[in-house]
Design a protein around this motif. Structure first.
Motif, short mmCIF file in Angstrom:
data_model
loop_
_atom_site.label_atom_id
_atom_site.label_comp_id
_atom_site.label_asym_id
_atom_site.label_seq_id
_atom_site.Cartn_x
_atom_site.Cartn_y
_atom_site.Cartn_z
N PRO A 47 -7.24 -5.54 -6.66
CA PRO A 47 -7.30 -5.49 -4.92
C PRO A 47 -8.23 -6.69 -4.47
CG PRO A 47 -8.06 -3.05 -6.18
CD PRO A 47 -7.78 -4.60 -7.73
N SER A 48 -8.15 -6.60 -3.36
CA SER A 48 -8.86 -7.76 -2.70
C SER A 48 -10.09 -7.82 -2.68
CB SER A 48 -8.43 -8.05 -1.46
OG SER A 48 -6.40 -8.00 -1.02
N SER A 91 -8.82 4.00 1.80
CA SER A 91 -9.21 2.94 0.99
C SER A 91 -8.50 1.52 1.59
CB SER A 91 -7.57 2.78 -0.38
OG SER A 91 -8.41 3.82 -1.20
N SER A 92 -8.65 0.74 1.51
CA SER A 92 -7.74 -0.41 2.47
C SER A 92 -6.44 -0.17 1.98
CB SER A 92 -8.72 -1.72 2.31
OG SER A 92 -9.82 -2.07 1.74
N PRO A 93 -5.67 -0.81 2.95
CA PRO A 93 -4.16 -0.81 3.60
C PRO A 93 -3.43 -1.84 2.60
CG PRO A 93 -5.26 -1.22 5.45
CD PRO A 93 -6.21 -1.17 4.39
N GLY A 94 -4.30 -2.72 2.81
CA GLY A 94 -3.52 -3.92 1.98
C GLY A 94 -2.90 -4.13 0.32
N TRP A 97 -1.85 -4.90 -3.13
CA TRP A 97 -2.68 -5.64 -4.51
C TRP A 97 -2.28 -6.56 -4.92
CZ3 TRP A 97 -4.05 0.34 -6.46
CH2 TRP A 97 -4.69 0.81 -5.86
N SER A 150 1.04 -1.33 0.16
CA SER A 150 -0.01 -0.11 0.29
C SER A 150 0.74 1.26 0.07
CB SER A 150 -1.12 -0.31 1.04
OG SER A 150 -0.48 -0.02 2.36
N SER A 196 -12.49 -4.96 -0.57
CA SER A 196 -11.59 -3.91 0.03
C SER A 196 -12.30 -2.34 -0.37
CB SER A 196 -10.15 -4.31 -0.69
OG SER A 196 -10.39 -3.89 -1.95
N THR A 197 -11.52 -1.76 0.11
CA THR A 197 -12.24 -0.18 -0.69
C THR A 197 -11.57 0.15 -0.92
OG1 THR A 197 -11.93 0.99 1.51
CG2 THR A 197 -13.84 -0.16 1.03
#
Length: 431
Positions: free
Chosen positions: A97-98, A172-175, A177, A73, A101-102
């Motif tokens: 993106p997963s 946004s989601s921090p995970g 990609w 991220s 996720s956002t």
């Protein structure tokens, strides 16, 4: 030649084709377990490669090979290219993106190429659109040999850098990609052609094709894109789903595409901006143009902006959508329906119609010296045309099926998924 894996489901002797990449979903359905389908099907032969935080540790990308990697991220990751002084090089990066996720309005993907002295050769960005719906997006990097350029013209080491447009990830989601990377090379031409784009081309949008639509199911990734030729094609799409198609375009041919999204059966109300996003990518998986269709529950339609005929000289145009129409080959249509559509109108599926028109007579190309990598990626073969007419990748769908029979118990059914080896001759080893 590429060997493709598929699945045949057998219930009481009845066979039904399952989309490649959804074997796990079919098996889960047999046991009653709900499983969300993967948002993207990577190339079967994609190699794993780790992006480096420092260019000094960057791993080599071989043109013609597909790679799978990941993007954190925060911060850049880099990859290495070794290039000669005569070939154009392109690197496409698809970010995935997963599920669940956002993403923010400004979040997206940035891809850049630089030489070993840090000189910038190109950069490109891609975003998720106003609907803020996470889905596969792609951007490309380029090292171009051109009499109009003075930088990045020498043989040697080049670096591909990949990063998120919104490094802070606000909203946004921090995970991380997932990434799919494909590098390609385009050989030089035998003769020096024009160094400016054609000044005149037909930019008038024709009337969309009419007639009854024919079913054609989209693929789940670039590598499994469903071939289309001129016609009216019907598919069903669910909120959050992304579907991939490919259209062969030869030198001198022009593409027009209109997407229709059918009315909702749920009776819901509301408005989703850019609910249906349709993006066109060229044979190097570089973005060309897109259109977003807002949705209120009734029928909606949108068309890609006018595009020039495929021409080698288009690369000298100042306008990006013209410059991207620079070579023959398979052009990709990628359709995504925003997740938020489900909030107002239910899970669908929603009927989608693609009206694809190809105009202009195919003509001879610029006369390349040598082969591209992957071979034939910037050409249109008879097999490509046959595949588009039949909707079967490779044109020759020879399959060997082994069938097993399942039985039905009270309140449940046993669904047996069996592998199918489908051997197709493709012109690209990376896809």
């Amino acid at each position: 030649m590429v060997v493709r894996l598929g699945v045949v489901a057998v219930v009481l002797g009845t066979t039904a084709a399952v989309v490649p990449g959804q074997a796990a979903l079919a098996a889960a359905g047999a046991s009653g377990t709900a499983v969300s389908p993967s948002p993207y099907a990577f190339a079967d032969d994609a190699r794993s490669v780790e992006g480096a935080r420092s260019t000094g540790d960057a791993k080599l990308l071989t043109p013609g090979t597909a790679y799978k990697s990941s993007l954190p991220s925060n911060g850049k990751v880099s990859y290495l290219l070794q290039l000669d002084a005569t070939s154009n090089a392109y690197v496409s990066v698809t970010a995935v993106p997963s599920p669940g996720s956002t993403v923010s309005v400004i979040d997206g993907l940035k891809v850049s190429v630089q030489d070993d002295d840090g000189t910038s050769c190109s950069d490109d960005t891609a975003s998720f659109g106003a609907a803020r719906s996470p889905h596969p997006i792609a951007a490309w990097g380029r090292r171009e040999i051109s009499p109009t350029k003075s930088l990045c013209q020498e043989a040697g080491t080049y670096y591909v850098s990949v990063e998120r447009v919104d490094p802070k990830g606000e909203g946004s989601s921090p995970g991380a990609w997932d990434l799919e990377l494909v590098a390609m090379t385009e050989p030089r031409t035998a003769k020096t052609g024009p160094t400016s784009a054609p000044e005149v081309w037909n930019s008038a949008s024709p009337q969309p094709l009419l007639g009854e639509a024919e079913d054609r199911r989209g693929g789940a990734g670039f590598a499994g894109a469903t071939p289309l030729d001129q016609g009216v094609w019907r598919d069903d799409i669910r909120p959050g789903q992304t579907l991939f198609y490919e259209v062969p375009l030869d030198w001198g041919q022009q593409l027009h595409v209109t997407a229709d999204l059918g009315s909702s059966a749920s009776g819901g109300t509301g408005y989703t901006p850019d609910a249906l996003d349709l993006t066109l990518y060229n044979p190097a998986r570089g973005p060309v143009a897109d259109v977003g269709v807002g949705y209120t529950g009734g029928p909606k339609s949108g068309s890609l902006p006018p595009l020039p005929p495929v021409d080698h000289a288009n690369r000298y145009a100042a306008l990006g959508k013209v410059g991207a129409m620079r070579f023959a080959g398979s052009y990709y249509l990628v359709a995504h329906l925003a997740e938020s559509v489900a909030d107002s109108f239910g899970d669908g599926p929603f009927p989608m119609t693609l009206r694809v028109q190809v105009s202009g007579e195919a003509r001879r190309g610029p006369g390349y010296v040598g082969e591209s990598e992957p071979k034939g990626v910037f050409d249109v073969s008879d097999q490509d045309r046959q595949a588009a007419a039949e909707g079967v990748a490779g044109g020759d769908d020879t399959a060997m099926r082994v069938v097993a029979v399942g039985g039905i118990g009270i309140g449940s059914a046993l669904l047996v998924g069996l592998g199918v080896w489908t051997v197709g001759t493709r012109r690209r080893s990376a896809v």
